[in-house]
Structures are given as structure tokens and as C-alpha cells.
Enzyme design. Structure first.
Site, PDB file in Angstrom:
ATOM      1  N   GLU A 292       0.834  -1.206   0.000  1.00  0.00           N
ATOM      2  CA  GLU A 292       0.000   0.000   0.000  1.00  0.00           C
ATOM      3  C   GLU A 292       0.868   1.256   0.000  1.00  0.00           C
ATOM      4  O   GLU A 292       1.832   1.358   0.772  1.00  0.00           O
ATOM      5  CB  GLU A 292      -0.895  -0.023   1.236  1.00  0.00           C
ATOM      6  CG  GLU A 292      -2.322   0.321   0.956  1.00  0.00           C
ATOM      7  CD  GLU A 292      -3.046  -0.661   0.040  1.00  0.00           C
ATOM      8  OE1 GLU A 292      -3.128  -0.383  -1.172  1.00  0.00           O
ATOM      9  OE2 GLU A 292      -3.532  -1.679   0.532  1.00  0.00           O
ATOM     10  N   HIS A 293       0.489   2.210  -0.854  1.00  0.00           N
ATOM     11  CA  HIS A 293       1.231   3.468  -1.030  1.00  0.00           C
ATOM     12  C   HIS A 293       2.675   3.216  -1.476  1.00  0.00           C
ATOM     13  O   HIS A 293       3.558   4.038  -1.247  1.00  0.00           O
ATOM     14  CB  HIS A 293       1.177   4.339   0.231  1.00  0.00           C
ATOM     15  CG  HIS A 293      -0.173   4.969   0.426  1.00  0.00           C
ATOM     16  ND1 HIS A 293      -0.443   6.272   0.083  1.00  0.00           N
ATOM     17  CD2 HIS A 293      -1.345   4.456   0.875  1.00  0.00           C
ATOM     18  CE1 HIS A 293      -1.725   6.539   0.338  1.00  0.00           C
ATOM     19  NE2 HIS A 293      -2.292   5.443   0.820  1.00  0.00           N
TER      20      HIS A 293
ATOM     21  N   SER B 138     -24.762   7.001 -17.557  1.00  0.00           N
ATOM     22  CA  SER B 138     -24.536   5.887 -16.632  1.00  0.00           C
ATOM     23  C   SER B 138     -25.818   5.566 -15.888  1.00  0.00           C
ATOM     24  O   SER B 138     -26.655   6.455 -15.681  1.00  0.00           O
ATOM     25  CB  SER B 138     -23.431   6.217 -15.627  1.00  0.00           C
ATOM     26  OG  SER B 138     -23.968   6.961 -14.571  1.00  0.00           O
TER      27      SER B 138
ATOM     28  N   GLY C  75     -16.531   4.391  -3.406  1.00  0.00           N
ATOM     29  CA  GLY C  75     -16.081   4.870  -2.098  1.00  0.00           C
ATOM     30  C   GLY C  75     -15.692   3.762  -1.143  1.00  0.00           C
ATOM     31  O   GLY C  75     -15.493   3.991   0.047  1.00  0.00           O
TER      32      GLY C  75
ATOM     33  N   SER D 220     -11.622   0.445  -5.998  1.00  0.00           N
ATOM     34  CA  SER D 220     -11.257   0.953  -7.331  1.00  0.00           C
ATOM     35  C   SER D 220     -12.408   0.986  -8.319  1.00  0.00           C
ATOM     36  O   SER D 220     -12.273   0.574  -9.474  1.00  0.00           O
ATOM     37  CB  SER D 220     -10.094   0.155  -7.921  1.00  0.00           C
ATOM     38  OG  SER D 220      -8.954   0.380  -7.176  1.00  0.00           O
ATOM     39  N   SER D 221     -13.535   1.512  -7.870  1.00  0.00           N
ATOM     40  CA  SER D 221     -14.648   1.682  -8.806  1.00  0.00           C
ATOM     41  C   SER D 221     -14.259   2.641  -9.927  1.00  0.00           C
ATOM     42  O   SER D 221     -14.676   2.471 -11.073  1.00  0.00           O
ATOM     43  CB  SER D 221     -15.890   2.194  -8.075  1.00  0.00           C
ATOM     44  OG  SER D 221     -15.614   3.412  -7.429  1.00  0.00           O
TER      45      SER D 221
ATOM     46  N   GLU E 252      -7.167   9.785 -14.391  1.00  0.00           N
ATOM     47  CA  GLU E 252      -7.461   9.974 -12.964  1.00  0.00           C
ATOM     48  C   GLU E 252      -6.639  11.143 -12.390  1.00  0.00           C
ATOM     49  O   GLU E 252      -7.147  11.963 -11.637  1.00  0.00           O
ATOM     50  CB  GLU E 252      -7.138   8.678 -12.219  1.00  0.00           C
ATOM     51  CG  GLU E 252      -7.462   8.727 -10.768  1.00  0.00           C
ATOM     52  CD  GLU E 252      -8.424   7.628 -10.339  1.00  0.00           C
ATOM     53  OE1 GLU E 252      -8.802   6.787 -11.171  1.00  0.00           O
ATOM     54  OE2 GLU E 252      -8.794   7.642  -9.166  1.00  0.00           O
TER      55      GLU E 252
ATOM     56  N   ASP F 192      -4.187   0.585  -9.278  1.00  0.00           N
ATOM     57  CA  ASP F 192      -5.572   0.173  -9.520  1.00  0.00           C
ATOM     58  C   ASP F 192      -5.804  -0.205 -10.981  1.00  0.00           C
ATOM     59  O   ASP F 192      -6.456  -1.204 -11.290  1.00  0.00           O
ATOM     60  CB  ASP F 192      -6.540   1.307  -9.142  1.00  0.00           C
ATOM     61  CG  ASP F 192      -6.290   1.814  -7.738  1.00  0.00           C
ATOM     62  OD1 ASP F 192      -5.695   1.072  -6.936  1.00  0.00           O
ATOM     63  OD2 ASP F 192      -6.689   2.958  -7.451  1.00  0.00           O
TER      64      ASP F 192
HETATM   65  C1  GLA Z   1      -5.296   4.290  -4.081  1.00  0.00           C
HETATM   66  C2  GLA Z   1      -4.552   4.741  -5.321  1.00  0.00           C
HETATM   67  C3  GLA Z   1      -3.454   3.767  -5.709  1.00  0.00           C
HETATM   68  C4  GLA Z   1      -2.564   3.423  -4.518  1.00  0.00           C
HETATM   69  C5  GLA Z   1      -3.416   3.067  -3.302  1.00  0.00           C
HETATM   70  C6  GLA Z   1      -2.575   2.874  -2.067  1.00  0.00           C
HETATM   71  O1  GLA Z   1      -6.018   3.121  -4.364  1.00  0.00           O
HETATM   72  O2  GLA Z   1      -5.442   4.891  -6.401  1.00  0.00           O
HETATM   73  O3  GLA Z   1      -2.698   4.294  -6.770  1.00  0.00           O
HETATM   74  O4  GLA Z   1      -1.671   4.457  -4.237  1.00  0.00           O
HETATM   75  O5  GLA Z   1      -4.385   4.053  -3.029  1.00  0.00           O
HETATM   76  O6  GLA Z   1      -1.782   1.756  -2.197  1.00  0.00           O
END
Ligand code: GLA
Length: 392
Positions: free
Chosen positions: A41-42, A75, A132, A136-137, A170, A182
């Protein structure tokens, strides 16, 4: 528990929405999944490692051809059609949810893809990826649209190029400074596998994740705590990582290992140090998770998931009490490991759990949230699912 409408119904729903918009049948329907990030993550915007998988919920994009140069989009979740002309789209700005769609076309032009001889299209989007929820919608919208246009406009872009296009949509059209996780997860997802991605080289490998064979499932606990990556904490975390890299004399934090951490602690202020420490140790945890999955199997990755959550809670500081409670409750009711997933500040936590403890854990999470006075979470299971495809 489980998922909403079956996939075929959703493809039909998107096609029907298109016909309601323009009175014509769809010429095709394409779809792409949301994702769960198993670990990492991150790390993506720090050129590090991630290990997501595509989920069962997807976004569908129905398309029909036009004979002018207009792109119109509708949509099932917004109920409002928007349109832009292809001519001049490179200078246009967008707002609302349609920015995810028009942003993809804008990003194609930014990349130098020549759309001068392309005809316009009508698009209708339907989705069962909860928005939300940290699943990753938004990437699922971008990736379904990019997959459809790549085919009908005969662009010949591979998944790395499409992921970049969707990420630019994005970053610029929507304004969220997110990484490549994502979009790559959605575009390279494979049923029964996780996607091990090196965000520096963009090379990926699929790692078998035969959870059902091991008697396991992934429980997703959507806290319904809202997060927005276009504002606030996400960008601040990214800036801290960049600051840390600069002081440490590396292009990105990928250039550091755990052996550099004592020096980082000397040179950086406490907050920046802890941000850096999370990213550096998280990269190691992804590598160790991949090695463990290949060796001992998924039952042995629990401690890595837990260490990842602790690092995000204590060092990166992107968890919230609801996510911590979901993790702790799942652990107290049979989970092998659990962690928040996605960008943080809300969204979902995941728990890797033996199938026979799933219902007990789900029930316990609902009870614990009620006792704490939190919004009722949505709890459901996921399994690694298929990437983009043409449905109709
Ligand atoms: C969100 C971002 C990703 C990633 C994650 C954290 O989902 O869209 O690019 O940075 O946070 O891992």
C-alpha cells in the site's frame, strides 16, 4: 453476503441503458473489474511493489457507433447524459463522474494517439463495484472504457499503455494524484491469481492464489467511511514520500532498503521518517508475501498482512478507528491475517479467513460496529477474478 446482480444481467443493463439513450442496440459491451490490494500500500507511486487481485464486481461499458465526432456518455448510477466533441478534446476540462470517461479520451490524445479519423461513440456505463469502498470503482470505469475504445478505434495499445492512459485520466482529468496500482490490477487481473507488479519497470507476474483449495476466502469489510483521494491526506502522504526521497538522495523510495532506515531516522524529521519506513518495509513485505505464497501457501501470509496494517496505522497513519475495529474483530474470530486495503482514510479492510469461520467473523464485525455506534458496514467475500473482456 456475496455479490449483487450476475454479470450477464449487468452487461444487459448497460446495453439497455444505451438503447434508452439513443434508441439503438449496443454494438458491443466490455467490462473490467475493481480490485482488492492483498498487500503493498502506497508503494506504487514510490516505484515499489504491489500485489492486488481483480474482484468479482465489475464495470460494464456498452458502446454504439455514431457517424459524427461526438462522444456521449450515460450511466445507470447518475442518470444524466454528458457529451463532448472529439475535436478540441485535448484542451477540454471535465467535472463529475464523466471525467473518468472523457478523461480516458483526453489522455489518449495527450499520449499522442491520433483520433482525427475516429468517429464518435455513445457509451453507457453500469457497475456493481461499490463506490467509495476502496475497491477501485473509478479504475474499473476507466479500464472498461479504455478496453472498449482500444478495440473499436483499433488503437493496438497493450495493458501497460492502457494503464498509463487510465492513470493520467485519474491524475489530470479527475485530479487525484494516484499511482498505477488500480488500473494495472484491473487490466492484468486473472481468475485465481494475484498480480505481482513492479511499479518501476511495470513488469508483472501472476501469482497463483488458489484460496478455495486451501479452504480460505477473503472477507471484505466496507466501513462506508468516505475517502477522497483528490483532496487531503493522500496527496500529503505522497508529498512526504517525495520529501524523504529527496533528503535521502534517491529518485524515489524504491532506491532505499531497510538497511538505509537508521540513516533516514538521523536525517529526517520523525513524521517523514515514519512515512519512509512504512514504504520501505511494505516493499519487503510484498516480496516476502510473494515468496511465502509460492512456498508455504496463503495460510502462512497472515503475519505479513497484520504487519502491513500496523505499519499503515502507526507509521503511515492512514487508518481510521472503523478499519482498525474491522481488522481486530476479524482476527478475534478466526482470521489468519487482516489489513485495510487501498488508499486509506476509510474504505474497506480485508481478512484472510478459513471458509468455516467466515459467517461468524462477518456477524462479529456487524455486532462490534453496532456496539461502537459506527455506520453498519457491508461485509462480503471475494475471490480473484477475471480481467477485462468483451461480454457482448
Ligand atoms: C489508491 C490509489 C493507488 C494506490 C493506493 C494505495 O487506491 O489509487 O494508486 O496508491 O491508493 O496503495
Amino acid at each position: 453476503m456475496g455479490n449483487d446482480a450476475p454479470a450477464t444481467d449487468m452487461a444487459t443493463e448497460a446495453a439497455a441503458a444505451l438503447t434508452a439513450l439513443n434508441g439503438k442496440p449496443a454494438d458491443g459491451v466490455w467490462s473490467a473489474p475493481g480490485r482488492v490490494n492483498l498487500i503493498g500500500e502506497h508503494t506504487d507511486y514510490n516505484d515499489g511493489f504491489v500485489l492486488p487481485f481483480g474482484i468479482e464486481q465489475r464495470t460494464w461499458c456498452a458502446l454504439s457507433h455514431r457517424d459524427d465526432r461526438i462522444v456521449r456518455v450515460y450511466s445507470t448510477f447518475s442518470g444524466e447524459a454528458r457529451e463532448v466533441p472529439l475535436d478540441g478534446i485535448e484542451d477540454a476540462t471535465f467535472d463529475g463522474w464523466s471525467a473518468y470517461v472523457f478523461g480516458v479520451i483526453w489522455a489518449l490524445t495527450e499520449r499522442g494517439v491520433d483520433l482525427a479519423d475516429k468517429a464518435g461513440v455513445d457509451l453507457a456505463i453500469a457497475s456493481n463495484v461499490p463506490s467509495g469502498a476502496g475497491l477501485s470503482s473509478s479504475a474499473a470505469i476507466e479500464c472498461s472504457v479504455a478496453t472498449a475504445l482500444n478495440e473499436v478505434w483499433d488503437l493496438g495499445l497493450d495493458s501497460a499503455a492502457l494503464a498509463k492512459v487510465c492513470q493520467r485520466a485519474e491524475n489530470v482529468a479527475v485530479g487525484a494524484p494516484t499511482g498505477i496500482l488500480d488500473q494495472t490490477a484491473s487490466l492484468r487481473a486473472l481468475e485465481g491469481f494475484a498480480v505481482f507488479l513492479d511499479c518501476e519497470s511495470l513488469e508483472s507476474e501472476t501469482i497463483p492464489l488458489p484460496l478455495a483449495d486451501e479452504g480460505l476466502t477473503v472477507l471484505v469489510m466496507n466501513t462506508h467511511v468516505e475517502h477522497a483521494h483528490a483532496t487531503g491526506g493522500y496527496g500529503e502522504r505522497r508529498a512526504a514520500c517525495e520529501r524523504g526521497a529527496e533528503v535521502m538522495g534517491v529518485t524515489t523510495l524504491r532506491g532505499l532498503t531497510v538497511a538505509d532506515l537508521p540513516k533516514a531516522q538521523e536525517l529526517l524529521d520523525d513524521v517523514t521518517y515514519r512515512r519512509v519506513k512504512h514504504v520501505v518495509t511494505e516493499n519487503d513485505r510484498v516480496l516476502e508475501t510473494v515468496a511465502t505464497l509460492r512456498g508455504k501457501g496463503a495460510r502462512a501470509i497472515g503475519d505479513l498482512l497484520l504487519a502491513s496494517h500496523a505499519s499503515m496505522r502507526d507509521d503511515f497513519e492512514i487508518s481510521v478507528p472503523e478499519l482498525d475495529l474491522a481488522v481486530e474483530t476479524a482476527m478475534a474470530h478466526g482470521a489468519i491475517g487482516a489489513r485495510m486495503t487501498g488508499g486509506g482514510f476509510g474504505g474497506s479492510a480485508i481478512a484472510l479467513i478459513p471458509v468455516e469461520r467466515r459467517d461468524e467473523a462477518a456477524e462479529a464485525v456487524l455486532t462490534a460496529f453496532a456496539a461502537a455506534g459506527y455506520t453498519t458496514p457491508t461485509v462480503f467475500t471475494e475471490k480473484p477474478s477475471q480481467g477485462p473482456r468483451r461480454d457482448v
